[in-house]
Design a protein around this motif. Structure first.
Motif, PDB file in Angstrom:
ATOM      1  N   ILE A  76     -21.342 -36.703  -5.720  1.00 15.78           N
ATOM      2  CA  ILE A  76     -22.392 -37.706  -5.771  1.00 15.78           C
ATOM      3  C   ILE A  76     -23.800 -37.005  -6.331  1.00 15.78           C
ATOM      4  O   ILE A  76     -24.297 -37.382  -7.122  1.00 15.78           O
ATOM      5  CB  ILE A  76     -22.789 -38.023  -4.278  1.00 15.78           C
ATOM      6  N   SER A  77     -23.650 -35.829  -5.960  1.00 17.91           N
ATOM      7  CA  SER A  77     -24.860 -35.048  -6.568  1.00 17.91           C
ATOM      8  C   SER A  77     -24.660 -34.257  -7.861  1.00 17.91           C
ATOM      9  O   SER A  77     -23.509 -34.017  -7.880  1.00 17.91           O
ATOM     10  CB  SER A  77     -25.579 -33.932  -5.420  1.00 17.91           C
TER      11      SER A  77
ATOM     12  N   ASP B  45     -27.242 -37.946   4.270  1.00 18.18           N
ATOM     13  CA  ASP B  45     -28.021 -38.011   2.853  1.00 18.18           C
ATOM     14  C   ASP B  45     -27.022 -38.512   1.663  1.00 18.18           C
ATOM     15  O   ASP B  45     -26.334 -37.651   1.254  1.00 18.18           O
ATOM     16  CB  ASP B  45     -28.665 -36.745   2.598  1.00 18.18           C
ATOM     17  N   ASP B  46     -27.099 -39.608   1.708  1.00 14.21           N
ATOM     18  CA  ASP B  46     -26.066 -40.068   0.660  1.00 14.21           C
ATOM     19  C   ASP B  46     -26.481 -39.839  -0.846  1.00 14.21           C
ATOM     20  O   ASP B  46     -25.748 -40.361  -1.703  1.00 14.21           O
ATOM     21  CB  ASP B  46     -25.948 -41.902   0.747  1.00 14.21           C
ATOM     22  N   THR B  47     -27.221 -39.043  -0.984  1.00 18.96           N
ATOM     23  CA  THR B  47     -27.426 -38.486  -2.632  1.00 18.96           C
ATOM     24  C   THR B  47     -27.087 -37.132  -2.739  1.00 18.96           C
ATOM     25  O   THR B  47     -26.939 -36.581  -3.676  1.00 18.96           O
ATOM     26  CB  THR B  47     -28.840 -38.234  -2.771  1.00 18.96           C
ATOM     27  N   GLN B  48     -26.302 -36.721  -1.548  1.00 15.72           N
ATOM     28  CA  GLN B  48     -25.778 -35.299  -1.513  1.00 15.72           C
ATOM     29  C   GLN B  48     -24.251 -35.328  -1.373  1.00 15.72           C
ATOM     30  O   GLN B  48     -23.774 -36.325  -0.755  1.00 15.72           O
ATOM     31  CB  GLN B  48     -26.487 -34.465  -0.372  1.00 15.72           C
TER      32      GLN B  48
END
Length: 159
Positions: free
Chosen positions: A137-138, A109-112
């Motif tokens: 990132i997050s 999960d590239d948002t985390q």
């Protein structure tokens, strides 16, 4: 829970020499044992008494500094892992571009998690020097970086 396994063959470049492949394998093995397997005893055994100059100012010099930092992180986040996305080799330098996450459910999960670039210098078949650049990132990772950053634990400089 099993730890992620890094597939070096999938990351290899066709133009790499045999030395490039050996140097890349050193960095991949380091990350696999330390960041994914959390095998701190093996890392300490392999690197004990060897030079390992650390340029992340928040980590004490030597392998002991890395082991202490990562083992403390893993106490709070036992699912911490690295997903290596790219490997670059240029002479005695190996660069890994990775996605680090604290929880297994965040892998992929590239948002985390964290966007991390690690660079090692190889000498005589050993990783002897390390630099990194870490980007949260997050929101929680950006906040964590603000809360934990700042204490200088070695005098090697960032460059």
């Amino acid at each position: 829970m099993s730890s992620p396994k890094i597939n070096l063959e999938a990351l290899e470049k066709s133009h790499w020499s045999s030395t490039d492949k050996r140097n890349a394998a050193l960095a991949i093995e380091f990350v696999q044992l330390m960041m994914n397997d959390h095998n701190f005893d093996e890392m300490t055994r392999r690197y004990a008494g060897q030079p390992y100059e650390q340029h992340n100012r928040n980590i004490a010099n030597g392998i002991e500094g890395v082991v202490k930092t990562v083992s403390n992180l893993v106490k709070n986040a036992p699912e911490f892992s690295y997903d290596v996305k790219h490997v670059y080799v240029d002479g005695d330098s190996v660069i890994l571009h990775s996605h680090a996450t604290l929880k297994a459910k965040h892998r992929g999960d590239d948002t985390q998690g964290l966007n991390i670039i690690d660079t090692w210098r190889v000498s005589d078949g050993r990783l002897v020097e390390h630099w990194d650049a870490v980007q949260g990132i997050s929101f929680s990772m950006r906040l964590y970086a603000l809360m934990t950053g700042g204490q200088v634990r070695n005098g090697n400089g960032v460059f």
